[in-house]
Design a protein around this motif. Structure first.
Motif, PDB file in Angstrom:
ATOM      1  N   ALA A  78     -33.133 -33.016 -74.830  1.00 18.64           N
ATOM      2  CA  ALA A  78     -33.699 -33.164 -76.113  1.00 18.64           C
ATOM      3  C   ALA A  78     -35.143 -33.098 -76.462  1.00 18.64           C
ATOM      4  O   ALA A  78     -35.414 -33.670 -77.637  1.00 18.64           O
ATOM      5  CB  ALA A  78     -33.041 -34.790 -76.618  1.00 18.64           C
ATOM      6  N   GLY A  79     -35.759 -32.581 -75.476  1.00 19.32           N
ATOM      7  CA  GLY A  79     -37.315 -32.244 -75.684  1.00 19.32           C
ATOM      8  C   GLY A  79     -38.040 -33.480 -74.894  1.00 19.32           C
ATOM      9  O   GLY A  79     -37.444 -34.282 -74.043  1.00 19.32           O
ATOM     10  N   ALA A  80     -39.114 -33.654 -75.500  1.00 17.73           N
ATOM     11  CA  ALA A  80     -40.021 -34.717 -74.844  1.00 17.73           C
ATOM     12  C   ALA A  80     -39.551 -36.030 -75.231  1.00 17.73           C
ATOM     13  O   ALA A  80     -38.861 -36.463 -76.172  1.00 17.73           O
ATOM     14  CB  ALA A  80     -41.431 -34.605 -75.435  1.00 17.73           C
ATOM     15  N   ASP A  81     -39.641 -37.164 -74.041  1.00 14.63           N
ATOM     16  CA  ASP A  81     -39.124 -38.322 -74.364  1.00 14.63           C
ATOM     17  C   ASP A  81     -40.354 -38.894 -75.408  1.00 14.63           C
ATOM     18  O   ASP A  81     -41.553 -39.294 -75.152  1.00 14.63           O
ATOM     19  CB  ASP A  81     -39.328 -39.446 -73.236  1.00 14.63           C
ATOM     20  CG  ASP A  81     -38.803 -40.735 -73.083  1.00 14.63           C
ATOM     21  OD1 ASP A  81     -39.167 -41.488 -74.194  1.00 14.63           O
ATOM     22  OD2 ASP A  81     -38.302 -41.094 -72.082  1.00 14.63           O
ATOM     23  N   LEU A  82     -39.915 -39.326 -76.639  1.00 12.81           N
ATOM     24  CA  LEU A  82     -40.878 -39.931 -77.776  1.00 12.81           C
ATOM     25  C   LEU A  82     -41.066 -41.046 -77.548  1.00 12.81           C
ATOM     26  O   LEU A  82     -42.265 -41.607 -77.979  1.00 12.81           O
ATOM     27  CB  LEU A  82     -40.167 -39.727 -79.193  1.00 12.81           C
ATOM     28  CG  LEU A  82     -39.578 -38.319 -79.448  1.00 12.81           C
ATOM     29  CD1 LEU A  82     -38.963 -38.205 -80.928  1.00 12.81           C
ATOM     30  CD2 LEU A  82     -40.793 -37.341 -79.320  1.00 12.81           C
ATOM     31  N   LYS A  83     -40.369 -42.168 -76.902  1.00 16.83           N
ATOM     32  CA  LYS A  83     -40.878 -43.198 -76.353  1.00 16.83           C
ATOM     33  C   LYS A  83     -42.283 -43.048 -75.397  1.00 16.83           C
ATOM     34  O   LYS A  83     -43.201 -43.935 -75.704  1.00 16.83           O
ATOM     35  CB  LYS A  83     -39.859 -43.950 -75.624  1.00 16.83           C
ATOM     36  CG  LYS A  83     -38.864 -44.653 -76.688  1.00 16.83           C
ATOM     37  CD  LYS A  83     -37.626 -45.215 -75.752  1.00 16.83           C
ATOM     38  CE  LYS A  83     -36.478 -45.785 -76.603  1.00 16.83           C
ATOM     39  NZ  LYS A  83     -35.607 -46.673 -75.653  1.00 16.83           N
TER      40      LYS A  83
END
Length: 275
Positions: A78-83
C-alpha cells in the motif's frame, strides 16, 4: 524459507519480531514476499533493506533465474508507511527515507535478472512504483491498483510520475495520479501494465509457471535482452537498432547461442550455462 533479519523494533514503535520480508527459492526463482500484512505491507527503511538483501541473494546465486515480488495478506503493498513518514516530517529523515525508496526502486528496475510482480491484492502508491520497476506483472482478479499519493497530499517519490506515463501513457497516468482512484487488475491489463489476470487461488501457480518457463532460457541471453529493451526505450529508434545489431554480433560468440543452435540441430532441449 529464509527470513531477512531486521531490528526487533522499528522507529515508529511497531513490533518487528516477525520478519518484514520472507524469501523462498522455488525451482529456479527467488520469491521475495513482503510480510507486514497488518500494515498492508507498507514500506519502511527495514522493508527496503530486506528487499535489497533478497536481491543480493538472487544476484549471488547462479541457480536463481528470476525474482518474484509479492505480498502477504490482502495487499501487495500500500505504499510508504504513513505512520513512519509522519514521524519524519521536518527532519532529515524524510529526505533519507525518500532517497532510500528511490535507490531500491532503481535497483529493482535495473536488476539484471527478470523480475515478476505477483499482485495478491491492493497495490497503491509506492506499491505501484515497485510494480513499475518489474519486468512482468501477474495479478489476482481481486487486486486493486492505484497511485493514491494525491489522496494524502503527497507526491510520488519512487518514480511514479516518471515511469507510469511511460507504461500506460500520459493521459491514463494523469487520471490515476490526479484522482487517486483504485482500478481493477483487468483495467490495468487493458492499459498495458499487467500481463495476466488470474483467479486469486491460481496466482502463485500462474506466476510460478511463467517463472519456470523463463528458467529454461539462456541466462546470458535474458540479461542482454533485458538491457536491450530497457536501453532502447531511452534511445532514438535508429540508435536502438544499431545497439541491438552490435549486441547481436557480440552475442554470436557466446556459448549459449552455440548450444541453442546445437540443440535445435539435435532436436533436444538446450542446456544453457550462461556463458
Amino acid at each position: 524459507m529464509k527470513e531477512c533479519e531486521v531490528p526487533k523494533h522499528a522507529e515508529n514503535g511497531e513490533d518487528m519480531s516477525e520478519s518484514v520480508v520472507v524469501t523462498e527459492v522455488r525451482n529456479r526463482s527467488l520469491w521475495i514476499r513482503l510480510n507486514r500484512p497488518d500494515a498492508m505491507n507498507s514500506l519502511t527503511p527495514e522493508v527496503l533493506q530486506a528487499i535489497d538483501k533478497g536481491l543480493d541473494q538472487a544476484l549471488e546465486s547462479n541457480d536463481v533465474m528470476t525474482v518474484v515480488l509479492t505480498g502477504t495478506g490482502r495487499a501487495f503493498c500500500a505504499g510508504a508507511d504513513l505512520k513512519y513518514v509522519r514521524g519524519q516530517l521536518g527532519e532529515n529523515g524524510t529526505s533519507a527515507f525518500l532517497a532510500g525508496v528511490l535507490r531500491t526502486m532503481n535497483r529493482l528496475d535495473r536488476f539484471p535478472k527478470p523480475v515478476i510482480a505477483s499482485l495478491n491484492g491492493i497495490t497503491l502508491a509506492g506499491g505501484l512504483e515497485l510494480v513499475l520497476c518489474c519486468d512482468l506483472i501477474i495479478a489476482a482478479k481481486s487486486a486493486k491498483i492505484g497511485d493514491a499519493h494525491a489522496n494524502y497530499g503527497l507526491l510520488p517519490g519512487g518514480g511514479g510520475s516518471v515511469r507510469l506515463p511511460r507504461v500506460i501513457g500520459p493521459t491514463r497516468a494523469k487520471y490515476l495520479l490526479y484522482t487517486g482512484e483504485f482500478v481493477s487488475a483487468e483495467e490495468m491489463r487493458e492499459a498495458g501494465l499487467v500481463n495476466q489476470v488470474v483467479d486469486d487461488s491460481q496466482l502463485d501457480a500462474a506466476t510460478q509457471k511463467v517463472a519456470d518457463t523463463i528458467a529454461t532460457k539462456s541466462p546470458l541471453g535474458l540479461q542482454r535482452m533485458k538491457a536491450l529493451v530497457d536501453d532502447g526505450l531511452d534511445q532514438s529508434e535508429d540508435t536502438a537498432l544499431r545497439l541491438e545489431l552490435l549486441a547481436s554480433e557480440v552475442h554470436a560468440f557466446s556459448a549459449d547461442l552455440q548450444e541453442g543452435l546445437d540443440a535445435f540441430q539435435g532436436k533436444r532441449a538446450p542446456r544453457f550455462t550462461g556463458k
